[in-house]
Design a protein around this motif. Structure first.
Motif, PDB file in Angstrom:
ATOM      1  N   ILE A  42      48.057  40.015  48.100  1.00 32.42           N
ATOM      2  CA  ILE A  42      48.596  39.571  46.735  1.00 32.42           C
ATOM      3  C   ILE A  42      49.462  40.820  46.098  1.00 32.42           C
ATOM      4  O   ILE A  42      49.012  41.831  46.084  1.00 32.42           O
ATOM      5  N   SER A  43      50.580  40.271  45.814  1.00 37.88           N
ATOM      6  CA  SER A  43      51.576  41.093  45.158  1.00 37.88           C
ATOM      7  C   SER A  43      51.906  40.720  43.732  1.00 37.88           C
ATOM      8  O   SER A  43      52.307  39.647  43.722  1.00 37.88           O
ATOM      9  N   ASP A  44      51.584  41.553  42.764  1.00 39.63           N
ATOM     10  CA  ASP A  44      51.915  41.068  41.370  1.00 39.63           C
ATOM     11  C   ASP A  44      53.161  41.711  40.911  1.00 39.63           C
ATOM     12  O   ASP A  44      53.230  43.086  40.771  1.00 39.63           O
ATOM     13  N   ASP A  45      54.402  41.009  40.488  1.00 35.56           N
ATOM     14  CA  ASP A  45      55.440  41.635  40.193  1.00 35.56           C
ATOM     15  C   ASP A  45      55.500  41.691  38.594  1.00 35.56           C
ATOM     16  O   ASP A  45      56.565  41.137  37.828  1.00 35.56           O
ATOM     17  N   CYS A  46      54.974  42.791  38.156  1.00 33.82           N
ATOM     18  CA  CYS A  46      55.008  43.260  36.799  1.00 33.82           C
ATOM     19  C   CYS A  46      54.726  42.029  35.619  1.00 33.82           C
ATOM     20  O   CYS A  46      55.388  41.813  34.975  1.00 33.82           O
ATOM     21  N   SER A  47      53.486  41.228  36.043  1.00 34.63           N
ATOM     22  CA  SER A  47      53.332  40.559  35.099  1.00 34.63           C
ATOM     23  C   SER A  47      53.093  40.950  33.556  1.00 34.63           C
ATOM     24  O   SER A  47      52.513  41.856  33.349  1.00 34.63           O
ATOM     25  N   GLU A  48      53.446  40.112  32.789  1.00 39.93           N
ATOM     26  CA  GLU A  48      53.109  40.500  31.183  1.00 39.93           C
ATOM     27  C   GLU A  48      51.932  39.485  30.659  1.00 39.93           C
ATOM     28  O   GLU A  48      51.683  39.580  29.251  1.00 39.93           O
ATOM     29  N   ASP A  49      51.281  38.689  31.328  1.00 38.92           N
ATOM     30  CA  ASP A  49      50.335  37.944  31.046  1.00 38.92           C
ATOM     31  C   ASP A  49      48.965  38.498  31.652  1.00 38.92           C
ATOM     32  O   ASP A  49      48.970  39.545  32.016  1.00 38.92           O
ATOM     33  N   ASN A  50      47.825  37.914  31.830  1.00 41.06           N
ATOM     34  CA  ASN A  50      46.540  38.166  32.339  1.00 41.06           C
ATOM     35  C   ASN A  50      46.411  37.921  33.679  1.00 41.06           C
ATOM     36  O   ASN A  50      45.284  38.093  34.369  1.00 41.06           O
ATOM     37  N   SER A  51      47.596  37.520  34.569  1.00 38.39           N
ATOM     38  CA  SER A  51      47.431  37.489  35.860  1.00 38.39           C
ATOM     39  C   SER A  51      46.876  38.714  36.714  1.00 38.39           C
ATOM     40  O   SER A  51      45.914  38.237  37.477  1.00 38.39           O
ATOM     41  N   PRO A  52      47.235  39.881  36.491  1.00 41.47           N
ATOM     42  CA  PRO A  52      46.465  40.850  37.385  1.00 41.47           C
ATOM     43  C   PRO A  52      45.047  41.255  36.885  1.00 41.47           C
ATOM     44  O   PRO A  52      44.334  41.269  37.997  1.00 41.47           O
ATOM     45  N   GLU A  53      44.645  40.827  35.757  1.00 44.70           N
ATOM     46  CA  GLU A  53      43.065  41.029  35.315  1.00 44.70           C
ATOM     47  C   GLU A  53      42.591  39.900  36.248  1.00 44.70           C
ATOM     48  O   GLU A  53      41.303  40.053  36.606  1.00 44.70           O
ATOM     49  N   ILE A  54      42.968  38.642  36.327  1.00 46.62           N
ATOM     50  CA  ILE A  54      42.503  37.335  36.877  1.00 46.62           C
ATOM     51  C   ILE A  54      42.290  37.766  38.630  1.00 46.62           C
ATOM     52  O   ILE A  54      41.120  37.611  39.136  1.00 46.62           O
ATOM     53  N   ILE A  55      43.338  38.420  38.971  1.00 43.66           N
ATOM     54  CA  ILE A  55      43.405  38.635  40.329  1.00 43.66           C
ATOM     55  C   ILE A  55      42.382  39.705  40.488  1.00 43.66           C
ATOM     56  O   ILE A  55      41.541  39.669  41.911  1.00 43.66           O
ATOM     57  N   GLN A  56      42.330  40.872  39.635  1.00 41.79           N
ATOM     58  CA  GLN A  56      41.488  41.919  40.142  1.00 41.79           C
ATOM     59  C   GLN A  56      39.922  41.485  40.366  1.00 41.79           C
ATOM     60  O   GLN A  56      39.072  42.026  40.828  1.00 41.79           O
ATOM     61  N   GLU A  57      39.436  40.443  39.291  1.00 46.42           N
ATOM     62  CA  GLU A  57      38.207  39.909  39.246  1.00 46.42           C
ATOM     63  C   GLU A  57      38.071  39.127  40.721  1.00 46.42           C
ATOM     64  O   GLU A  57      36.727  39.625  41.289  1.00 46.42           O
ATOM     65  N   PHE A  58      38.706  38.812  41.310  1.00 41.80           N
ATOM     66  CA  PHE A  58      38.332  38.199  42.713  1.00 41.80           C
ATOM     67  C   PHE A  58      38.470  39.266  43.587  1.00 41.80           C
ATOM     68  O   PHE A  58      37.640  39.102  44.505  1.00 41.80           O
ATOM     69  N   ALA A  59      39.395  40.278  43.518  1.00 39.71           N
ATOM     70  CA  ALA A  59      39.499  41.269  44.503  1.00 39.71           C
ATOM     71  C   ALA A  59      38.166  41.967  44.335  1.00 39.71           C
ATOM     72  O   ALA A  59      37.540  42.603  45.505  1.00 39.71           O
ATOM     73  N   LYS A  60      37.348  42.258  43.167  1.00 39.51           N
ATOM     74  CA  LYS A  60      36.071  42.774  43.288  1.00 39.51           C
ATOM     75  C   LYS A  60      35.031  42.270  43.926  1.00 39.51           C
ATOM     76  O   LYS A  60      34.130  42.787  44.364  1.00 39.51           O
ATOM     77  N   LYS A  61      35.051  40.901  44.210  1.00 43.10           N
ATOM     78  CA  LYS A  61      34.217  40.050  44.911  1.00 43.10           C
ATOM     79  C   LYS A  61      34.464  39.828  46.154  1.00 43.10           C
ATOM     80  O   LYS A  61      33.412  39.282  46.829  1.00 43.10           O
ATOM     81  N   ASP A  62      35.721  40.108  46.640  1.00 43.67           N
ATOM     82  CA  ASP A  62      35.984  39.554  47.948  1.00 43.67           C
ATOM     83  C   ASP A  62      36.694  40.772  49.030  1.00 43.67           C
ATOM     84  O   ASP A  62      37.806  41.008  48.374  1.00 43.67           O
ATOM     85  N   GLN A  63      36.325  41.326  49.814  1.00 43.37           N
ATOM     86  CA  GLN A  63      36.938  42.387  50.684  1.00 43.37           C
ATOM     87  C   GLN A  63      37.787  41.960  51.321  1.00 43.37           C
ATOM     88  O   GLN A  63      38.909  42.930  51.831  1.00 43.37           O
ATOM     89  N   ARG A  64      38.067  40.593  51.430  1.00 42.38           N
ATOM     90  CA  ARG A  64      39.323  40.138  52.187  1.00 42.38           C
ATOM     91  C   ARG A  64      40.577  40.292  51.368  1.00 42.38           C
ATOM     92  O   ARG A  64      41.862  39.958  51.971  1.00 42.38           O
ATOM     93  N   ILE A  65      40.706  40.520  50.175  1.00 42.50           N
ATOM     94  CA  ILE A  65      41.808  40.544  49.403  1.00 42.50           C
ATOM     95  C   ILE A  65      42.534  42.104  49.151  1.00 42.50           C
ATOM     96  O   ILE A  65      41.815  42.969  48.902  1.00 42.50           O
TER      97      ILE A  65
END
Length: 225
Positions: A42-65
């Motif tokens: 997943i590549s986040d292109d400088c989001s100004e909303d909560n997208s990075p935080e949402i993605i980070q929560e998934f990344a903490k739970k699944d090592q395939r990310i």
């Protein structure tokens, strides 16, 4: 590249930018595939909303990310190219954060490759959906797409002629064989075309059709645009 169980690794390249409303659903669909040997890049292109935080929560739970937060805007073409450069799998697919996938999407397309070793790209039937995921009531139009979007042929010239006659960007988001695509790049357009997704996708699709055979899955829609 394959796992110890001899299942080919599939690289899913997910683009994200200011899409907090949908990105979580997209990640859930992709991680929830019945084919498990995947890497979700997943590549986040400088989001100004909560997208990075949402993605980070998934990344903490699944090592395939594998999650990348860009320090400066890459733009549409830069995101496609960056993600492809990170892919390690035998097969890869680009994915948009506002699309949805059936649980059998990847496994169904991999089955096509097993039966068609000369294929370099596969795609599944799709449906257009609203922002609330309800299907747009344009059944006849969608069925017409399915009939015309058949670029299958053993001859590259015929495949390209079919694509020139009726072009659409759906199989850009299909599953592609990565061998031979290491130097593939999404071109940068100028003017109005620069920010129109499908115009950027067409040259890539022409390249893939020229490289090898294309096979379209039969049956029910597995992809929702």
């Amino acid at each position: 590249m394959a796992s110890k169980h001899n299942k080919p690794l599939v690289s899913i390249c997910l683009l994200s930018c200011n899409d907090e409303q949908f990105v979580g659903q997209a990640i859930q669909d992709l991680l929830g595939q019945d084919y498990k040997n995947i890497e979700l890049i997943i590549s986040d292109d400088c989001s100004e909303d909560n997208s990075p935080e949402i993605i980070q929560e998934f990344a903490k739970k699944d090592q395939r990310i594998r999650f990348f937060i860009q320090k400066s805007r890459l733009g549409m073409q830069g995101k496609y190219n960056f993600l492809l450069g990170q892919a390690q799998g035998q097969y890869f697919m680009w994915a948009s954060s506002d699309d949805r996938w059936a649980q059998t999407y990847i496994s169904s397309l991999l089955d096509i490759y097993r039966d068609n070793p000369a294929a370099t790209s596969t795609a599944a039937p799709f449906l257009f959906i609203q922002s609330d995921c309800s299907v747009i009531d344009e059944t006849s139009k969608t069925q017409n797409y399915h009939r015309l979007l058949n670029y299958e042929s053993k001859a590259a010239f015929v495949r390209l002629c079919k694509f020139a006659f009726y072009y659409f960007d759906d199989f850009f988001y299909g599953l592609h064989r990565r061998s031979g695509c290491e130097k593939l790049r999404v071109p940068v357009w100028w003017g109005l075309n620069k920010n129109v997704a499908w115009n950027n996708n067409y040259p890539v699709q022409a390249y893939l059709l020229a490289r090898g055979q294309y096979v379209r899955a039969k049956g029910q829609p597995l992809f929702y645009k």
